[in-house]
Scaffold this motif. Structure first.
Motif, mmCIF file in Angstrom:
data_model
loop_
_atom_site.group_PDB
_atom_site.id
_atom_site.type_symbol
_atom_site.label_atom_id
_atom_site.label_comp_id
_atom_site.label_asym_id
_atom_site.label_seq_id
_atom_site.Cartn_x
_atom_site.Cartn_y
_atom_site.Cartn_z
ATOM 1 N N THR A 74 0.806 -1.223 0.000
ATOM 2 C CA THR A 74 0.000 0.000 0.000
ATOM 3 C C THR A 74 0.843 1.278 0.000
ATOM 4 O O THR A 74 0.325 2.360 0.273
ATOM 5 N N GLY A 75 2.130 1.158 -0.285
ATOM 6 C CA GLY A 75 2.926 2.332 -0.602
ATOM 7 C C GLY A 75 3.844 2.883 0.470
ATOM 8 O O GLY A 75 4.628 3.792 0.201
ATOM 9 N N GLN A 76 3.798 2.323 1.685
ATOM 10 C CA GLN A 76 4.599 2.921 2.751
ATOM 11 C C GLN A 76 6.097 2.874 2.467
ATOM 12 O O GLN A 76 6.831 3.802 2.831
ATOM 13 N N GLU A 77 6.570 1.805 1.824
ATOM 14 C CA GLU A 77 7.997 1.711 1.532
ATOM 15 C C GLU A 77 8.433 2.808 0.569
ATOM 16 O O GLU A 77 9.457 3.467 0.780
ATOM 17 N N GLY B 38 -8.019 10.869 5.864
ATOM 18 C CA GLY B 38 -6.828 10.315 6.500
ATOM 19 C C GLY B 38 -5.615 11.195 6.256
ATOM 20 O O GLY B 38 -5.717 12.303 5.732
ATOM 21 N N TRP B 39 -4.452 10.696 6.628
ATOM 22 C CA TRP B 39 -3.207 11.439 6.494
ATOM 23 C C TRP B 39 -2.605 11.186 5.117
ATOM 24 O O TRP B 39 -2.393 10.038 4.732
ATOM 25 N N GLN B 40 -2.301 12.254 4.383
ATOM 26 C CA GLN B 40 -1.774 12.147 3.025
ATOM 27 C C GLN B 40 -0.376 12.753 2.955
ATOM 28 O O GLN B 40 -0.134 13.848 3.469
ATOM 29 N N ARG C 2 -3.995 7.748 1.384
ATOM 30 C CA ARG C 2 -4.671 8.222 2.592
ATOM 31 C C ARG C 2 -4.464 7.176 3.673
ATOM 32 O O ARG C 2 -4.959 6.056 3.572
ATOM 33 N N TYR C 3 -3.707 7.531 4.684
ATOM 34 C CA TYR C 3 -3.342 6.577 5.719
ATOM 35 C C TYR C 3 -4.065 6.887 7.029
ATOM 36 O O TYR C 3 -4.220 8.057 7.398
ATOM 37 N N THR C 4 -4.496 5.835 7.703
ATOM 38 C CA THR C 4 -5.168 6.003 8.984
ATOM 39 C C THR C 4 -4.169 6.393 10.062
ATOM 40 O O THR C 4 -2.948 6.272 9.883
ATOM 41 N N GLN C 5 -4.686 6.828 11.190
ATOM 42 C CA GLN C 5 -3.819 7.169 12.315
ATOM 43 C C GLN C 5 -2.983 5.965 12.735
ATOM 44 O O GLN C 5 -1.802 6.088 13.055
ATOM 45 N N ALA D 6 -4.120 -3.138 -3.528
ATOM 46 C CA ALA D 6 -3.049 -2.447 -2.805
ATOM 47 C C ALA D 6 -2.566 -1.222 -3.577
ATOM 48 O O ALA D 6 -2.317 -0.163 -2.987
ATOM 49 N N ILE D 7 -2.438 -1.349 -4.897
ATOM 50 C CA ILE D 7 -1.977 -0.230 -5.709
ATOM 51 C C ILE D 7 -2.979 0.909 -5.684
ATOM 52 O O ILE D 7 -2.607 2.096 -5.618
ATOM 53 N N LYS D 8 -4.253 0.599 -5.724
ATOM 54 C CA LYS D 8 -5.266 1.651 -5.639
ATOM 55 C C LYS D 8 -5.138 2.405 -4.324
ATOM 56 O O LYS D 8 -5.197 3.640 -4.279
#
Length: 289
Positions: free
Chosen positions: A114-117, A181-183, A156-159, A148-150
């Motif tokens: 989901t992009g965190q890396e 969420g957090w962007q 937009r990440y949750t707390q 996951a790519i979408k």
């Protein structure tokens, strides 16, 4: 073979066909829990019913949903932080020295979930703004999971997701709070392009990558598939590039395309690369902020 075992084998074969990932006997236990949400959505009680429905479906939607549910998308920011410190303080400065003429670095996050890396990599670059002033930084992030790519593109990440790996200072510096969420801030997002891509498919870009992260992906492949994946990674890399694997992965005994870096744990070089390149570069992060 018992009916349940037969049904689980069909599901395992579907995952293998679509992704190259193996559901070994030791991992079959997770089929029921991974598919529980799909069972609820489809009004199913067990794997046998799912297999029957798969055989009756005229389209590919259910098969895709099944594969998506089985994929492990575990990830978080700065996962295995010492590895990212090593990139920031040692590897990236060495790449910068080698690429000084072109002032361009290409990075591939393979199996990005989901992009965190990929966002973590962009944060590291942003944190060293003076070093990278005037440079073009391209980060390609790919994953076999369309879902996951979408999510990675939406960014937009949750707390809860933010707190996994990030401190309050980093959160406030690199993210903006939105209603969803957090962007990550625009300068972070602009470095990254996301694409659905199977690691076993043709190389995702015509350019050669200076750094490739493929962590905790090869674990799920059999030995033959793992060799094919290493070949794909080798084809995609610059001759003097760097490959980072997960803590439980290695190229040793798996491929002749890569050899372990003599000085850096978890990092590998294409066969024939000069392991002493960039010696003597400045690695003090404070000096380039």
């Amino acid at each position: 073979m018992a009916m349940n075992d037969y049904a689980e084998q069909i599901i395992a074969d579907l995952l293998l066909e679509r992704t190259g990932q193996e559901l070994t006997d030791a991992r079959r236990w997770r089929i029921g829990s991974a598919l529980s949400g799909l069972f609820r959505e489809r009004g199913l009680d067990n794997v046998q019913q799912l297999v029957c429905l798969l055989s009756e479906q005229p389209d590919d939607i259910l098969a895709r949903e099944t594969v998506e549910a089985l994929l492990n998308n575990e990830t978080y920011f700065f996962r295995d932080r010492p590895m990212f410190d090593q990139l920031a303080n040692d590897v990236l400065p060495r790449i910068a020295k080698r690429n000084e003429a072109s002032k361009r670095i290409s990075i591939w996050s393979a199996g990005c979930s989901t992009g965190q890396e990929a966002v973590t990599l962009a944060m590291i670059i942003t944190d060293q703004a003076l070093r990278w002033k005037g440079w073009t930084i391209d980060i390609l992030a790919t994953d076999v999971s369309g879902k996951a790519i979408k999510s990675a593109r939406d960014a937009r990440y949750t707390q809860f997701e933010i707190q996994r790996g990030l401190g309050v200072s980093q959160m406030l510096t690199y993210f903006e709070e939105t209603a969803q969420g957090w962007q990550p801030r625009r300068e972070i997002r602009d470095m990254i392009s996301f694409r659905q891509q199977n690691l076993l498919e043709p190389i995702p870009s015509s350019r050669k990558f200076d750094l490739v992260l493929c962590r905790n992906v090869l674990l799920y492949f059999c030995a033959d598939t793992r060799r094919k994946a290493f070949d794909r990674l080798a084809q995609a890399m610059a001759p003097h590039g760097w490959l980072m694997l997960g803590a439980g992965e290695t190229s040793v005994g798996q491929t002749d395309a890569f050899i372990p870096d003599r000085k850096r744990q978890g990092l590998y070089r294409p066969f024939g690369a000069d392991q002493d390149d960039g010696a003597g570069v400045q690695t003090d992060v404070a000096a380039v902020r």
